[in-house]
Design an enzyme around this catalytic site. Sequence first.
Site, short mmCIF file in Angstrom:
data_model
loop_
_atom_site.label_atom_id
_atom_site.label_comp_id
_atom_site.label_asym_id
_atom_site.label_seq_id
_atom_site.Cartn_x
_atom_site.Cartn_y
_atom_site.Cartn_z
N ARG A 70 0.81 -1.19 -0.03
CA ARG A 70 0.11 0.15 -0.02
C ARG A 70 0.78 1.20 0.12
NH1 ARG A 70 -2.27 -3.93 2.68
NH2 ARG A 70 -1.14 -3.61 4.32
N GLU A 107 4.74 -8.22 13.42
CA GLU A 107 3.74 -8.48 14.59
C GLU A 107 3.24 -10.03 14.65
OE1 GLU A 107 1.47 -5.59 12.19
OE2 GLU A 107 3.49 -6.00 12.71
#
Length: 183
Positions: A70, A107
Site C-alpha cells: 500500500r 507482529e
Amino acid sequence: MLPEVYPKLEISELVASKVVDVPDFPKPGILFKDLMPLFSDGPAFAAVIDAIIAEHGSDSFDVVAGIEARGFVIAAAIAYATGKGVVPVRKAGKLPRATVSASYALEYGEATLEVHADAFVAGERVLVVDDVLATGGTAAATLSLVERAGGTVSGFSVLLELGFLDGRSRIAPRPVHALLTVS
C-alpha cells in the site's frame, strides 16, 4: 486543506472515518486496519496526499520510497503531485537486479525487504511512506535499506499509527509523521 466534500473534518478524522477493522487477518488474533476505502475515495485520498506533502514540503525530498504494497500507492501519488521519482521497497525476490536486503520481525511473523542497490544517488533525500506503522519492524528495515543504498532519509510518514504497539521506539530518534494515531 480538505476538499469541499469534507469541509468540517480534520485530516485525522477523515482517516479514522475511512478505516475498516478486519478481525483475524492475516491470522487469528490480529485486528487488521484496512485503508482501502480511503484509497478508493478520490477526494479523501487527495486530501491525505496533500497533507503529507504539506507536512514535509515538496522541496525537502528528491524521491519518494514506498513500502510494499500500500505504500506504493501513497508514494506514487506523492511523487506525481511533486514531480519527483518513486522507488519501491519490495518483498524479497521481487526485484530483478542487484539488491540490498534487510530481514525483520513482524507482529505476526518474519519478512525480508529489498531495494535495488542503485536505487538512490549518494546523498539523495528520500521521503519514506507507508500506510500503517505498527511494531516498527518494517519501517526500521526500510530506513536502514534507504541509507545502505546511498539515500538520506528526509522524512517518514504513515496514514495510521498504532500507538499501542510502540513502533516509534524502533525508529527513534527519527520523527514519525502520522495522519492518525490510535492508542
